[in-house]
Design an enzyme around this catalytic site. Structure first.
Site, PDB file in Angstrom:
ATOM      1  N   ASP A   7       0.849  -1.190   0.000  1.00  0.00           N
ATOM      2  CA  ASP A   7       0.000   0.000   0.000  1.00  0.00           C
ATOM      3  C   ASP A   7       0.884   1.239   0.000  1.00  0.00           C
ATOM      4  O   ASP A   7       2.078   1.172   0.312  1.00  0.00           O
ATOM      5  CB  ASP A   7      -0.905   0.014   1.246  1.00  0.00           C
ATOM      6  CG  ASP A   7      -1.852   1.206   1.226  1.00  0.00           C
ATOM      7  OD1 ASP A   7      -2.544   1.398   0.201  1.00  0.00           O
ATOM      8  OD2 ASP A   7      -1.894   1.979   2.194  1.00  0.00           O
ATOM      9  N   SER A   8       0.276   2.361  -0.336  1.00  0.00           N
ATOM     10  CA  SER A   8       1.012   3.628  -0.326  1.00  0.00           C
ATOM     11  C   SER A   8       1.377   4.050   1.104  1.00  0.00           C
ATOM     12  O   SER A   8       2.238   4.887   1.304  1.00  0.00           O
ATOM     13  CB  SER A   8       0.166   4.712  -0.979  1.00  0.00           C
ATOM     14  OG  SER A   8      -1.078   4.817  -0.328  1.00  0.00           O
ATOM     15  N   GLU A 150      -6.665   9.384   9.108  1.00  0.00           N
ATOM     16  CA  GLU A 150      -5.327   9.268   9.698  1.00  0.00           C
ATOM     17  C   GLU A 150      -5.233  10.013  11.031  1.00  0.00           C
ATOM     18  O   GLU A 150      -4.413   9.678  11.876  1.00  0.00           O
ATOM     19  CB  GLU A 150      -4.258   9.715   8.699  1.00  0.00           C
ATOM     20  CG  GLU A 150      -4.218   8.739   7.539  1.00  0.00           C
ATOM     21  CD  GLU A 150      -2.922   8.704   6.757  1.00  0.00           C
ATOM     22  OE1 GLU A 150      -2.011   9.487   7.058  1.00  0.00           O
ATOM     23  OE2 GLU A 150      -2.851   7.878   5.830  1.00  0.00           O
ATOM     24  N   CYS A 181     -11.084   3.281  -1.576  1.00  0.00           N
ATOM     25  CA  CYS A 181      -9.851   3.833  -1.007  1.00  0.00           C
ATOM     26  C   CYS A 181      -9.635   3.087   0.308  1.00  0.00           C
ATOM     27  O   CYS A 181     -10.602   2.845   1.049  1.00  0.00           O
ATOM     28  CB  CYS A 181     -10.031   5.334  -0.756  1.00  0.00           C
ATOM     29  SG  CYS A 181      -8.665   6.062   0.164  1.00  0.00           S
TER      30      CYS A 181
HETATM   31  N1  DGL Z   1      -4.055   3.895  -0.333  1.00  0.00           N
HETATM   32  C1  DGL Z   1      -4.655   4.898  -1.164  1.00  0.00           C
HETATM   33  C2  DGL Z   1      -5.824   4.268  -1.936  1.00  0.00           C
HETATM   34  O1  DGL Z   1      -6.402   3.277  -1.547  1.00  0.00           O
HETATM   35  C3  DGL Z   1      -5.111   6.113  -0.361  1.00  0.00           C
HETATM   36  C4  DGL Z   1      -3.985   6.974   0.168  1.00  0.00           C
HETATM   37  C5  DGL Z   1      -3.136   7.612  -0.922  1.00  0.00           C
HETATM   38  O2  DGL Z   1      -3.588   8.567  -1.578  1.00  0.00           O
HETATM   39  O3  DGL Z   1      -2.021   7.141  -1.107  1.00  0.00           O
HETATM   40  O4  DGL Z   1      -6.182   4.765  -2.985  1.00  0.00           O
END
Ligand code: DGL
Length: 247
Positions: A7-8, A150, A181
Site C-alpha cells: 500500500d502507499s 489518519e 480507497c
Molecule cells: N491507499 C490509497 C488508496 O487506496 C489512499 C492513500 C493515498 O492517496 O495514497 O487509494
C-alpha cells in the site's frame, strides 16, 4: 503461503485486516510506502514507478503472491506489476466490481464510487462496472476523508462536516457505495448512517471473496503472522496496526 501486501501507506491495513481475519495466508509481509504517501494526488507514471520499486523490494522477502491493497496503485499500475512479477499479483478493483455484481442483480442500480483523485481519474471502476452492464454511476473524490481517518476521527463533527460537504448533492441513497480507497472502511459507520439504504463495498472483504472463489488457497491453520515494513517511520505503521487491527 506468504503474501506481500502493498500500500502507499498505513491505509492498506484495512485490507490486511480482512486477509488476517479469514486466515488466507500463513504470513503477510506488509509494505507501506509511508515516505511517499499519498499516491492519490500523483501522476500515473509516478505511481507506476513507485509500484515497480515496491515490487523489487517485496521480491526480496520471498513472497508467493502479491496483494495490492491500494486502490490508486490497483487503478494505475496493476498491469505493470503483473508483467514484472514472478508471482501472481492481485489488485482490489476487479474484486470490488465483482462484489457489486454479486449483490446487485438489477443493472439499473445506482452506484457511487468514492476514491482518490487518481483512482477516480483513471476511470477503472467505471470501465469495469460498465462492462458488467451498470451505467447509473457517480464518481467522487472526497480527498479530506484520508487525513481525517489518519487523525483517528472516525466519528464526530469534523467527519460529519466533510461527509455533508462532499455528499450534499447526492439526494437519494445509492444502491451501492464502493469504498474505493483503503481508508474509507474506517468511516463506514458514518457513511452507512448517511446512506442507510446503501450496500457498502469494502476492498478488504471484496478481495477475500475474490481470492476464495478464484484461487485454490488452503486456509492457514494458525493465525496469520504479520511483518510490518515501511519506507519511513515504521513506528507509526506499527502504532496504527495496533489500533486498527484490534478486535
Ligand atoms: N491507499 C490509497 C488508496 O487506496 C489512499 C492513500 C493515498 O492517496 O495514497 O487509494
Amino acid at each position: 503461503m506468504r503474501a506481500g501486501v502493498y500500500d502507499s501507506g498505513v491505509g492498506g491495513l484495512t485490507v490486511a485486516k480482512s486477509l488476517i481475519g479469514h486466515r488466507l495466508f500463513d504470513e503477510i509481509v506488509y509494505f507501506g510506502d509511508t515516505a511517499r504517501v499519498p499516491y492519490g494526488t500523483k501522476e500515473p507514471q509516478t505511481i507506476i514507478k513507485y509500484s515497480l520499486e515496491a515490487l523489487e523490494y517485496l521480491k526480496t522477502f520471498d513472497i508467493d503472491i502479491m496483494i495490492v491493497a491500494c486502490n490508486t496503485v490497483s487503478a494505475h499500475a496493476l498491469g505493470e506489476l503483473q508483467k514484472n512479477a514472478p508471482f501472481e499479483v492481485f489488485g482490489v478493483i476487479e474484486p470490488g466490481v465483482l462484489a457489486v455484481a454479486n449483490r446487485l442483480k438489477n443493472k439499473d442500480a445506482s452506484i457511487l464510487i468514492l476514491g482518490t483523485k487518481a483512482t477516480i481519474n483513471s476511470g477503472q471502476y467505471e470501465k469495469l462496472l460498465r462492462q458488467k452492464g451498470y451505467s447509473n454511476l457517480i464518481s467522487l473524490s472526497p480527498s479530506l476523508f484520508v487525513p481525517i481517518v489518519e487523525e483517528g476521527l472516525f466519528e464526530g463533527e469534523v467527519l460529519q462536516s466533510a461527509i455533508e460537504y462532499y455528499l450534499k448533492d447526492i439526494k437519494q441513497d445509492p444502491d451501492a457505495v464502493i469504498l474505493g480507497c483503503t481508508h474509507f472502511p474506517l468511516i463506514s459507520k458514518a457513511l452507512q448512517a448517511h446512506f442507510p439504504k446503501s450496500v457498502l463495498i469494502h476492498s478488504g472483504e471484496a478481495i477475500v471473496e475474490y481470492l476464495e472463489s478464484k484461487c485454490s488457497l488452503t486456509k492457514s491453520k494458525n493465525q496469520t503472522t504479520l511483518k510490518l515494513l515501511a519506507s519511513d517511520n515504521v513506528k507509526t505503521l506499527e502504532y496504527t496496526a495496533d489500533l486498527w487491527l484490534k478486535n
